[in-house]
Design a protein around this motif. Sequence first.
Motif, PDB file in Angstrom:
ATOM      1  N   UNK A   1       0.993  -1.343   0.146  1.00  0.00           N
ATOM      2  CA  UNK A   1       0.066   0.023   0.036  1.00  0.00           C
ATOM      3  C   UNK A   1       0.755   1.318  -0.127  1.00  0.00           C
ATOM      4  N   UNK A   2       2.001   1.289   1.023  1.00  0.00           N
ATOM      5  CA  UNK A   2       2.873   2.340   0.789  1.00  0.00           C
ATOM      6  C   UNK A   2       3.273   2.639  -0.436  1.00  0.00           C
ATOM      7  N   UNK A   3       3.723   1.501  -1.181  1.00  0.00           N
ATOM      8  CA  UNK A   3       4.352   1.640  -2.536  1.00  0.00           C
ATOM      9  C   UNK A   3       3.439   2.262  -3.460  1.00  0.00           C
ATOM     10  N   UNK A   4       2.237   2.029  -3.245  1.00  0.00           N
ATOM     11  CA  UNK A   4       1.041   2.615  -4.211  1.00  0.00           C
ATOM     12  C   UNK A   4       0.759   4.220  -3.805  1.00  0.00           C
TER      13      UNK A   4
ATOM     14  N   UNK B   1      -0.121  22.480  -7.158  1.00  0.00           N
ATOM     15  CA  UNK B   1      -1.267  22.913  -6.394  1.00  0.00           C
ATOM     16  C   UNK B   1      -1.295  21.625  -5.228  1.00  0.00           C
ATOM     17  N   UNK B   2      -0.751  20.452  -5.039  1.00  0.00           N
ATOM     18  CA  UNK B   2      -1.325  19.481  -4.328  1.00  0.00           C
ATOM     19  C   UNK B   2      -0.027  19.298  -3.608  1.00  0.00           C
ATOM     20  N   UNK B   3       0.895  20.352  -3.352  1.00  0.00           N
ATOM     21  CA  UNK B   3       2.076  20.053  -2.691  1.00  0.00           C
ATOM     22  C   UNK B   3       1.821  20.105  -1.153  1.00  0.00           C
ATOM     23  N   UNK B   4       0.970  20.748  -0.539  1.00  0.00           N
ATOM     24  CA  UNK B   4       0.793  20.694   0.975  1.00  0.00           C
ATOM     25  C   UNK B   4       0.287  19.067   1.218  1.00  0.00           C
ATOM     26  N   UNK B   5      -0.740  18.737   0.362  1.00  0.00           N
ATOM     27  CA  UNK B   5      -1.138  17.363   0.713  1.00  0.00           C
ATOM     28  C   UNK B   5      -0.238  16.352   0.740  1.00  0.00           C
ATOM     29  N   UNK B   6       0.600  16.440  -0.547  1.00  0.00           N
ATOM     30  CA  UNK B   6       1.781  15.396  -0.688  1.00  0.00           C
ATOM     31  C   UNK B   6       2.771  15.475   0.544  1.00  0.00           C
ATOM     32  N   UNK B   7       3.159  16.563   0.995  1.00  0.00           N
ATOM     33  CA  UNK B   7       4.044  16.860   2.177  1.00  0.00           C
ATOM     34  C   UNK B   7       3.218  16.230   3.498  1.00  0.00           C
ATOM     35  N   UNK B   8       2.102  16.312   3.448  1.00  0.00           N
ATOM     36  CA  UNK B   8       1.359  15.716   4.595  1.00  0.00           C
ATOM     37  C   UNK B   8       1.589  14.107   4.583  1.00  0.00           C
ATOM     38  N   UNK B   9       1.400  13.509   3.362  1.00  0.00           N
ATOM     39  CA  UNK B   9       1.461  12.415   3.109  1.00  0.00           C
ATOM     40  C   UNK B   9       2.901  11.818   3.360  1.00  0.00           C
ATOM     41  N   UNK B  10       3.812  12.640   3.299  1.00  0.00           N
ATOM     42  CA  UNK B  10       5.245  12.157   3.030  1.00  0.00           C
ATOM     43  C   UNK B  10       5.447  12.221   4.846  1.00  0.00           C
ATOM     44  N   UNK B  11       5.123  13.091   5.533  1.00  0.00           N
ATOM     45  CA  UNK B  11       5.128  13.154   7.093  1.00  0.00           C
ATOM     46  C   UNK B  11       4.708  11.952   7.631  1.00  0.00           C
TER      47      UNK B  11
ATOM     48  N   UNK C   1      11.767   2.751   0.827  1.00  0.00           N
ATOM     49  CA  UNK C   1      10.499   3.877   1.015  1.00  0.00           C
ATOM     50  C   UNK C   1      11.351   5.050   1.423  1.00  0.00           C
ATOM     51  N   UNK C   2      12.192   5.068   2.211  1.00  0.00           N
ATOM     52  CA  UNK C   2      13.029   6.351   2.873  1.00  0.00           C
ATOM     53  C   UNK C   2      13.583   6.753   1.550  1.00  0.00           C
ATOM     54  N   UNK C   3      14.322   6.086   0.781  1.00  0.00           N
ATOM     55  CA  UNK C   3      14.941   6.311  -0.570  1.00  0.00           C
ATOM     56  C   UNK C   3      13.776   7.355  -1.595  1.00  0.00           C
ATOM     57  N   UNK C   4      12.929   6.586  -1.631  1.00  0.00           N
ATOM     58  CA  UNK C   4      11.596   7.102  -2.704  1.00  0.00           C
ATOM     59  C   UNK C   4      11.261   8.611  -1.934  1.00  0.00           C
ATOM     60  N   UNK C   5      11.179   8.391  -0.598  1.00  0.00           N
ATOM     61  CA  UNK C   5      10.325   9.617   0.351  1.00  0.00           C
ATOM     62  C   UNK C   5      11.492  10.793  -0.143  1.00  0.00           C
ATOM     63  N   UNK C   6      12.673  10.592   0.054  1.00  0.00           N
ATOM     64  CA  UNK C   6      13.686  11.750   0.038  1.00  0.00           C
ATOM     65  C   UNK C   6      13.836  12.112  -1.784  1.00  0.00           C
ATOM     66  N   UNK C   7      13.433  11.577  -2.582  1.00  0.00           N
ATOM     67  CA  UNK C   7      13.284  11.820  -3.811  1.00  0.00           C
ATOM     68  C   UNK C   7      12.396  12.579  -4.284  1.00  0.00           C
ATOM     69  N   UNK C   8      11.311  12.201  -3.588  1.00  0.00           N
ATOM     70  CA  UNK C   8       9.776  13.090  -4.010  1.00  0.00           C
ATOM     71  C   UNK C   8      10.034  14.467  -3.266  1.00  0.00           C
ATOM     72  N   UNK C   9      10.683  14.439  -2.141  1.00  0.00           N
ATOM     73  CA  UNK C   9      10.912  15.846  -1.349  1.00  0.00           C
ATOM     74  C   UNK C   9      11.602  16.601  -2.297  1.00  0.00           C
ATOM     75  N   UNK C  10      12.769  16.063  -2.922  1.00  0.00           N
ATOM     76  CA  UNK C  10      13.740  16.651  -3.835  1.00  0.00           C
ATOM     77  C   UNK C  10      13.110  17.229  -4.891  1.00  0.00           C
ATOM     78  N   UNK C  11      12.060  16.423  -5.362  1.00  0.00           N
ATOM     79  CA  UNK C  11      11.219  16.903  -6.687  1.00  0.00           C
ATOM     80  C   UNK C  11      10.371  17.761  -6.350  1.00  0.00           C
ATOM     81  N   UNK C  12       9.916  17.799  -5.121  1.00  0.00           N
ATOM     82  CA  UNK C  12       9.006  19.166  -4.817  1.00  0.00           C
ATOM     83  C   UNK C  12       9.700  20.350  -4.516  1.00  0.00           C
ATOM     84  N   UNK C  13      11.030  20.478  -4.147  1.00  0.00           N
ATOM     85  CA  UNK C  13      11.667  21.583  -4.035  1.00  0.00           C
ATOM     86  C   UNK C  13      12.039  21.929  -5.401  1.00  0.00           C
ATOM     87  N   UNK C  14      12.330  21.064  -6.311  1.00  0.00           N
ATOM     88  CA  UNK C  14      12.381  21.613  -7.892  1.00  0.00           C
ATOM     89  C   UNK C  14      11.182  22.211  -8.415  1.00  0.00           C
ATOM     90  N   UNK C  15      10.096  21.516  -8.279  1.00  0.00           N
ATOM     91  CA  UNK C  15       8.725  22.037  -8.682  1.00  0.00           C
ATOM     92  C   UNK C  15       8.550  23.486  -8.013  1.00  0.00           C
TER      93      UNK C  15
END
Length: 1140
Positions: free
Chosen positions: A894-897, A913-923, A944-958
């Motif tokens: 489920x976490x992977x999905x 536009x959905x960055x706040x919701x995505x950050x809440x999920x990452x937390x 999972x930790x690696x994917x999580x940090x990659x998504x956060x990196x992408x958030x900063x780029x966006x």
Amino acid sequence: MSKREAFINSVCISKTEDFFTFITLHKDASEPFDLRELLQELQKAQRQALWKKLAKLLQDAVVACPAERWNATDVEQDEQGMELEVPLELKQTMQVIQGVTEVATACVETIEEGDTYTSLLDCANILNDLLSFLPQSEAALQKSVHELFGCWWIKGLHGKEELGLTVLLTCLRKPVPDMKRLWVFHEALLSVPLDSELGQELANQLLLCFLNANHIRRDEGKRFLVFLFSWDLVFIRMIHKTVKNQLQFFRKAEMEHLAEIYFRAWKKASGTFLEEIESNCIQEFMQHGIQLHRNSPVLPKVRQILSYFHKQKFRQGLDEMLHRLYRPILWRALKAANGEVRANATLLFTEAFPLKDPSMDVAATDESLQRQLDTLFYLLDDQQPLVRSTAVLGTCTVLSKCWEFIPSDIIGDLLKKMVQQLAYDASSPDVRCSVFMCMSIILDNNLTHAVLENLLPLLRTSLHDTSEKVRVAFVDMLIKIKAVRATKFWKVSSMEHLLARLERDSPSVSKRIVNLLFSSFFPVNQSELVWCERCVTLIQMSPKAARKFYQYAHLYTAPNNLGKLMLIIRKCLNSCIKKAQDQDPDDTTSANKENLSELEDVLSVKDTDTMARLLEIVVILWRSIQKSLLRNKDVMDYLVAKFATVLPEYLRFFQDDHACTVALLCMASLLPAASVPSFSCGVLSRLRKLEVGASVSHYSQILDCLCSWGQASHILELISDWLTEALAKAAAKDDSARRVRIQETMEAKPDLGLDFLDYLLNHPPTRDAVLNVALGKLKQLLKALSSCKSELYSCVSAFEPPARARTTETAMKAFSLHSRLLVHLQSKSPEDRDRLQDLELSAAWVTERILPFLVAPAEDVISTQQVKLAQRVVETCLTVLRDVIIVGQGDMEFTSKVLDLCSVVLLSERGYLCIPAILSVLSSLGKDCMSQGAPGQEEQVPVVIGVLTNIFHKILEVMALKLRKDREEGTQVCLSSRTALMDFLSVAQELASVHPEGHDGVFSSLFAAIVVEISHALHKVSHVEQLSTPETTEDLPPLSSHILEILLKCPPAVTRSLFAMTQQSLDADEIESLAGLAAVTHLLAVVKPTGKFKADLKSIAVSVQRQMERHCAGTGESEEEIQKLLYISSVRTVNEILMP
């Protein structure tokens, strides 16, 4: 030969068998031979001859089997791990020693004045020397030897000191020393110097006695511990040091006994011992009581010891001692610069008040007392609130115990100062609170009541103080006034104000007001009719206060009294209904024949407000005693029968009044459905008849009622039918013109049904009832809710909004409730993965059908309304998935999905536009990774930790990309995500101890984003005038400004993580360009004015300085001039940090 002669002759090494025979006969109770009688009959010469022979026998036995060989058997047995037979020679030697010991013990009792018992003393000394050599198996023999020494000590014979010391030391070596036995031999301790080897051993054992709670509590233990203060002056210091080191570990009850030990030691001491106890123990406690920090765990223990001394002021000599010891430290401490020191000193001063020396004359005593009273006024005016509140406590204590000998004018001035000034101290609620808390201390003295009766009404407005704890203290004071009968509490605060406060205040205040007013509105010693009259009176005075009063009434009376009140209210209602029916000639319905003439004049069914409140109070009382009723089935059945008979009549009579109907529905929910069949059958139809948009108050009680009856399945079936019918009607709308129309008897109301479901899921009792419904019914509802996705997709895909605005909201709410219901079902059955799969399918549906609309609006293609609706759907989906993770129901699949969905959303055109919701999920995912401990997940969590940090990196780029393209919209995204980013960074900080790679990944991305953005801005500088060192976060580029504002508001540990990453990058030489180093100095320049993290900033500045040395400022062209100025400004910033 007589037995006496035979016995004396047997005491030799050659006749040990005869000697053993006599000893055996002595031990045998059936034999007439008694060794003690025999010894008493011996002449003086015979006794001395016997003692010599005993010593000779003991010496010969030891020579025959030396003591060095006694423990050889035990050692060999320990090494081989098996039992060995004791040698015959050793066994006989032990028997000889046992026999000699028993005879010697009997001989001690026969020693007469004038006897020379040197031989017997030699025998005792030999036994004393042999004690340490006795095998462990000879415990009985050791005990016999100790009994001999005990008899020797009690007899007071010559040489008792060494023997008594042996018993004392042996007793101390036991895990739990016997205090009574220790006290018997306590004087033996005085013969041992403390500085000797034996003295040191005894001291270590004796100090342990002060740490044993059993010794401290018992009288015999206290007596022995008090004696230890008289052994040696140095030992007193050792005792005091040991006690001080362990003070924080003593319990409060133990401290009282420990204080008594100190007091008794002081009382018994004299000379240098008294001086030592006073100067190095008591006075040191006084200093600690003044100087210790208020949060120190030791301070309350020190105060408890000193309080014990203060309470003994009536004892002779104590007043003089307190006056003498406090004089050099207390008065100076009361004027110290440190507020805590003054507060501590104030407490000790007022506890010990009055400090006086009995040797002073009357004039000097009066002068001293006046000086101390002036000090009280001075402390009440102290600038520190802590000192003022402590002074209030002390002043009240002083007035309570010294009321008789303090001048009346001073008493008046002190009371007025507290009542008129400190009770309204606007600078500190603690000071105001202390006035009311401590006023109870004064009220304990009956002599104060006459004066306080006139002053206390001045405090009436404090009932409405802005601070809750002040209001609590004020009501507690009123309760105390009522208890001691100092005055009428309603003269201090009127009933109207008390009820107004009860109506709106917090539970802590309301419960106390109920306690205060309970006897007034619920006089348990009067009849039930009076209870009902008071209830009606309270309702008429303040209906909301009445609700609060009876809500907490169960705390102050027995459940049977509340049951009686319920029944008398029922009786009253029946009487009112009958009276109304008797006045209506058209109404022939017979009601309950009971009549309450006393209440007829004050109650009428026309007063529907009062009727509704009475019904509501019945419900409140029933709920408050429900647990008691469940334990008493007979009483429960009786109440059910009584109210079930009248409920239909009440419903018919009050059907036109909404408030009464609501209260009756609540009452019905407390009754079994079978007890009110005529009513329960029509409840569901009430739901069907409600109009769309009905308020919660119109259906909440009905839903509660049905759920309490176990009929939640009927509600779910109604919701499913409405949703299904609405969807079928929408599907058939297009070809409705070609069909024959049949008039529907009942319109489908999907909006209302979803409101019902929302209410059911929001409240724990109804939610539990829903989740306990049969799975078939729940699946039917889930299917109906899931079918609404097609309607939701139609709304999203329609360029023009639907003709009915509620269609979109209905579909949106159905989608949200479908997801929420799945979460609750998964939480109820965590072992079943079906609900998780349904949630995964919902996420896939969002990805496939909704995300294509999360793009920039385009004319005639995608409207702004479509984009906003798509955003709402995506955020709702992400929120639900986050909730699943928060409650710990998601597995790794489920976490992977969830991570896949976050990535896809973020990469979409308007995913930002959905960055706040995505950050809440990452937390939530970060917290979940910290709690993962199931076997087999060790390898998956780092992924999972690696994917999580990659998504956060992408958030900063966006975010950075959006800020460059559209500064205004990018800023809005940053502002909307501020809280979510702050929470995520806090979670990332917590990852440091569990998954440091996740922590480093997040903060390295954060640091890189700041450095890259600032460096990019510096590269774009084309003129020298554009180059300046930032002073605040607003002077930085937008993303860096946003990140730093958040970091400076985060806990310090989060900000230090960024500094640690900065330091790490500099140490690894990852920043080589001058612009990158300048970006770091800009970061330092912004943080420096805050005055925080000085050590971190200096460490980073040193590393930057080292890197700067590799760069040299050029001259000539304009570009080199900019580089030179950049270098100079960076060096200046570093120097300002290193050399402020």
